[in-house]
Design a protein around this motif. Structure first.
Motif, short mmCIF file in Angstrom:
data_model
loop_
_atom_site.label_atom_id
_atom_site.label_comp_id
_atom_site.label_asym_id
_atom_site.label_seq_id
_atom_site.Cartn_x
_atom_site.Cartn_y
_atom_site.Cartn_z
N UNK A 144 0.70 -1.19 -0.07
CA UNK A 144 -0.17 -0.11 -0.12
C UNK A 144 0.75 1.14 0.15
N UNK A 145 0.93 1.92 -1.18
CA UNK A 145 1.65 3.21 -1.44
C UNK A 145 1.58 4.19 -0.34
N UNK A 146 0.30 4.32 0.14
CA UNK A 146 0.02 5.40 1.02
C UNK A 146 0.92 5.39 2.20
N UNK A 147 1.24 4.16 2.90
CA UNK A 147 2.17 4.30 4.01
C UNK A 147 3.00 2.97 4.07
N UNK A 148 3.29 2.33 3.14
CA UNK A 148 4.40 1.31 2.93
C UNK A 148 3.84 -0.02 3.75
N UNK A 149 2.79 -0.22 4.12
CA UNK A 149 2.46 -1.28 4.76
C UNK A 149 2.09 -2.37 3.77
N UNK A 150 1.86 -3.56 3.95
CA UNK A 150 1.54 -4.62 2.93
C UNK A 150 0.28 -5.40 3.17
N UNK A 151 -0.42 -5.81 2.30
CA UNK A 151 -1.52 -6.68 2.35
C UNK A 151 -1.07 -8.03 1.90
N UNK A 152 -1.05 -8.98 2.79
CA UNK A 152 -0.75 -10.19 2.20
C UNK A 152 -2.00 -11.14 2.25
N UNK A 153 -2.37 -11.65 0.97
CA UNK A 153 -3.28 -12.28 0.76
C UNK A 153 -3.00 -13.84 0.64
N UNK A 154 -3.79 -14.70 1.43
CA UNK A 154 -3.78 -16.08 1.32
C UNK A 154 -4.99 -16.90 1.15
N UNK A 155 -4.82 -18.09 0.52
CA UNK A 155 -6.04 -18.73 0.61
C UNK A 155 -5.89 -20.04 1.57
N UNK A 156 -7.32 -20.20 2.12
CA UNK A 156 -7.47 -21.12 3.00
C UNK A 156 -7.16 -22.69 2.57
N UNK A 157 -6.37 -23.73 2.95
CA UNK A 157 -6.18 -24.75 2.44
C UNK A 157 -6.98 -26.02 3.27
N UNK A 158 -6.68 -25.77 4.56
CA UNK A 158 -7.15 -26.72 5.57
C UNK A 158 -7.94 -25.70 6.88
N UNK A 159 -8.83 -26.39 7.57
CA UNK A 159 -9.44 -25.73 8.84
C UNK A 159 -9.64 -26.96 9.51
N UNK A 160 -9.03 -26.76 10.78
CA UNK A 160 -9.12 -27.90 11.90
C UNK A 160 -9.58 -27.11 13.15
N UNK B 56 0.13 8.88 9.10
CA UNK B 56 -1.09 9.15 9.29
C UNK B 56 -2.10 8.08 9.87
N UNK B 57 -3.13 8.51 10.60
CA UNK B 57 -3.94 7.57 11.12
C UNK B 57 -5.01 7.06 10.03
N UNK B 58 -4.90 5.80 9.56
CA UNK B 58 -5.44 5.54 8.66
C UNK B 58 -6.17 4.10 8.99
N UNK B 59 -7.40 4.06 8.54
CA UNK B 59 -8.13 2.66 8.43
C UNK B 59 -8.80 2.21 7.45
N UNK B 60 -8.86 0.99 6.98
CA UNK B 60 -9.27 0.41 5.79
C UNK B 60 -10.61 -0.29 6.09
N UNK B 61 -11.53 -0.36 5.22
CA UNK B 61 -12.67 -1.29 5.11
C UNK B 61 -12.58 -1.92 3.82
N UNK B 62 -13.28 -3.13 3.87
CA UNK B 62 -13.27 -4.00 2.60
C UNK B 62 -14.89 -4.02 1.97
N UNK B 63 -14.92 -3.81 0.75
CA UNK B 63 -16.05 -3.80 0.21
C UNK B 63 -16.27 -4.74 -1.03
N UNK B 64 -17.37 -5.38 -0.81
CA UNK B 64 -17.69 -6.62 -1.88
C UNK B 64 -17.66 -6.04 -3.27
N UNK B 65 -17.48 -6.99 -4.13
CA UNK B 65 -17.57 -6.66 -5.68
C UNK B 65 -18.77 -5.56 -5.98
#
Lengths: 211, 211
Positions: A144-160, B56-65
């Protein structure tokens, strides 16, 4: 009390971090388990789990700038796999202790007294004591360019998890599992289920789901 | 119980949505207040608030397609402003009822019995009954290609809350405000603060913050 943006800008940095983190509200305390390419296991508490979608089943995590230098994100990017572990609230001190900056060659599992557990053909370690264990596969990392944080997206493989907490419609009752919740960087809470409500429709009274 | 990825893929869609949403854990129930360019107010419950940074103080929200077709996101994009409102847990039915699909010309405020409140020179409505009120300015909308959801990033402009819940280090105790929490799409919970813990260091025992 009314805090304005100029108050925020002139605040002590640590005070502001505590304020804004706590203001972000309730989270599940998630212990992320990883194993590096060289076999070093790692466990670290996170409070930024995000639901991104159910089909495919995707969860996101937010990492601070420069997290690649630290064990958890580096191992996720190296191997493509990680685990999410929810523990019961009596383990809150061990969960919190995983946030300490141990050396690269120390495993938080041993240091805080939680046991590693494995699935066949999945290299990332689970927390044996966890009440919910999720195997994740890395899909994408978005900076995220706005503050350099990263959103890491993963897919669920197993739930126990314990099936006694599963309702017939697919709802997993985390409150029944006594799952540890957290607020901000250092506060932990217990939860009690209030109610489940039926799908809301205009002009109709809200009704409770029969549990 | 062990659910594998093939089980997820072959699941009934609604069952899977309930499962994965509940698995994502504890959230604060956030009521988003908006006002369209034509003056129509709108209020809708969300459970996807994310902390992105404090400076800066930033919050995110997720919106569906395709959320642009619906009132909340359309008004945020049109005007650039919105509010986040946390209510106490006794208002859980009203909060849930804002998720019903009211017509564009109906305001959920009136329909569910919550009052609009305004700050001078800020057009988006707050919920008068809320225990925490946050004024937000839109910064950026990022579409996640992997599944078409959007991450909407906003900066905090104003925070209004009861100062008796503010610790001297900046921590806002949402449990003391009896803030409503939610799990998945329809479950609501109460919280009780367990403890706050001091910054963890390797080799030192975890200690509690004196509240």
């Amino acid at each position: 009390m009314h805090i304005k943006i100029n108050d925020l800008l002139s605040m002590n940095e640590r005070y502001r971090a505590t304020l804004i983190n706590s203001l972000a509200g309730y989270k599940t305390a998630v212990l992320i388990g990883t194993q590096s390419k060289t076999g070093q296991t790692n466990l670290c508490i996170f409070n930024s789990l995000i639901h991104l979608g159910a089909n495919p089943a995707l969860f996101g995590l937010i990492f601070r700038p420069k997290s690649e230098e630290r064990d958890t994100l580096r191992s996720i990017l190296e191997t493509g796999y990680y685990t999410l572990n929810y523990v019961s609230s009596d383990l809150y001190k061990q969960a919190h202790q995983t946030s300490a900056r141990y050396d690269n060659n120390q495993s938080e599992f041993a240091e805080v007294g939680l046991n590693e557990e494995y699935l066949p053909e999945f290299e990332a370690p689970f927390v044996q004591q966890a009440v919910v264990k999720i195997a994740m596969k890395l899909e994408e990392k978005i900076e995220l360019k706005i503050n350099g944080t990263s959103l890491v997206i993963g897919s669920i493989q197993d739930i126990i998890f314990d099936e006694r907490t599963l309702s017939k419609d697919g709802f997993i009752d985390l409150t029944q599992l006594n799952t540890l919740g957290c607020i901000g960087l250092d506060a932990y809470f217990n939860s009690t289920l209030l109610s489940r409500l039926n799908y809301a429709k205009p002009g109709e009274r809200t009704t409770e789901i029969d549990l």
